[in-house]
Write an enzyme that holds these catalytic residues in place. Structure first.
Site, mmCIF file in Angstrom:
data_model
loop_
_atom_site.group_PDB
_atom_site.id
_atom_site.type_symbol
_atom_site.label_atom_id
_atom_site.label_comp_id
_atom_site.label_asym_id
_atom_site.label_seq_id
_atom_site.Cartn_x
_atom_site.Cartn_y
_atom_site.Cartn_z
ATOM 1 N N ASP A 144 34.179 -7.461 1.250
ATOM 2 C CA ASP A 144 34.915 -7.117 2.472
ATOM 3 C C ASP A 144 34.104 -6.170 3.357
ATOM 4 O OD1 ASP A 144 37.011 -7.016 4.284
ATOM 5 O OD2 ASP A 144 37.979 -5.346 3.270
ATOM 6 N N ASP A 149 31.322 -8.379 5.491
ATOM 7 C CA ASP A 149 31.661 -9.253 6.619
ATOM 8 C C ASP A 149 31.735 -8.461 7.913
ATOM 9 O OD1 ASP A 149 34.042 -7.951 6.170
ATOM 10 O OD2 ASP A 149 35.184 -9.743 5.686
ATOM 11 N N GLY A 150 32.243 -7.230 7.831
ATOM 12 C CA GLY A 150 32.262 -6.380 9.017
ATOM 13 C C GLY A 150 30.868 -6.007 9.467
ATOM 14 N N ARG A 152 29.084 -7.010 13.139
ATOM 15 C CA ARG A 152 28.474 -6.051 14.062
ATOM 16 C C ARG A 152 26.989 -6.325 14.250
ATOM 17 N NH1 ARG A 152 31.718 -2.821 10.789
ATOM 18 N NH2 ARG A 152 29.905 -2.244 9.530
ATOM 19 N N ASP A 210 39.956 -12.269 7.552
ATOM 20 C CA ASP A 210 39.748 -11.073 6.752
ATOM 21 C C ASP A 210 41.079 -10.461 6.319
ATOM 22 O OD1 ASP A 210 37.997 -8.901 5.716
ATOM 23 O OD2 ASP A 210 39.030 -7.704 7.226
ATOM 24 N N ASP A 219 42.537 -10.282 2.441
ATOM 25 C CA ASP A 219 42.883 -8.987 1.847
ATOM 26 C C ASP A 219 44.316 -8.981 1.336
ATOM 27 O OD1 ASP A 219 40.390 -7.989 2.423
ATOM 28 O OD2 ASP A 219 41.015 -6.936 4.229
#
Length: 224
Positions: A56, A59-60, A64, A77, A81
């Protein structure tokens, strides 16, 4: 090379194949594998679950780094979760039937708050679900260290509780088992995370109500 990758991803509109979304698909596969093994192989189940949860953070980063943020990715996402956490809570309900109500309540608060928050930000026209005027939610979403600590600690609580059901360890002082120590340490983090979810739920409800009021006022003004 970095500028080329960024430029390439900017011109790429195939959202299905965005790097963060590919990571998201991998997380889903791992979560499904964890579900499959939860009743028969706790080692495999927790390895797959922990890896899915750990990805997790990546992926962020990918979104970015390669300028590949998308609404689909944000929803993917969030759904991953929420659904992954629900699967382990369902297993815990079976393993700890005496605590069924508390476990059910934790899952309901988690799902309801994030669902309403996501829709509230859509109605408000916010560019991201990680925007909030509430100071606590603003801290939660803008401070990556705090966010990572809360999410990681929350996941650790459920994982450790699951592990304790299979490997309780020796009995200490004739009162509790050794493996009970670790979920107890993580419990305050999970509790605060649930409290933040309650704030999520309330502020999101306020946003939706404000949107409804605005629509009614605008409609009344048009009639005049």
């Amino acid at each position: 090379m970095e500028s080329y990758s960024s430029a390439s991803s900017t011109n790429n509109n195939n959202v299905w194949l965005f790097y963060p979304n590919l990571i998201g698909y991998g997380r889903i596969v791992l979560a499904i594998m964890a579900m499959y093994y939860m009743s028969s192989s706790p080692v495999c189940a927790m390895f797959c679950y922990a890896l899915s949860a750990g990805l997790d953070a990546f992926d962020g980063w990918a979104a970015r780094t390669y300028n590949q943020s998308s609404r689909f990715g944000a929803m993917l996402d969030q759904l991953t979760d929420r659904c992954a956490l629900l699967t382990i809570v369902m297993a815990l309900c079976r393993l700890y039937p005496d605590h069924l109500f508390v476990l059910q309540l934790s899952a309901v608060i988690d799902i309801a708050s994030h669902w309403l928050h996501l829709h509230a930000t859509d109605l408000s026209g916010a560019s991201s679900h990680k925007q909030s005027s509430n100071w606590l939610l603003n801290l939660y979403y803008t401070d990556r260290l705090f966010l990572g600590f809360m999410c990681g600690g929350n996941e650790a609580f459920y994982i450790l509780l699951y592990i304790r059901a299979f490997w309780a360890g020796p009995l200490l002082f004739g009162a509790f088992h050794f493996m009970s120590i670790f979920p107890l340490i993580a419990f305050p983090i999970a509790f605060v995370k649930s409290a933040i979810s309650v704030v999520h739920l309330y502020t999101a409800a306020e946003m939706v109500v404000a949107h409804d009021v605005k629509l009614r006022v605008d409609a009344a003004q048009k009639k005049q």
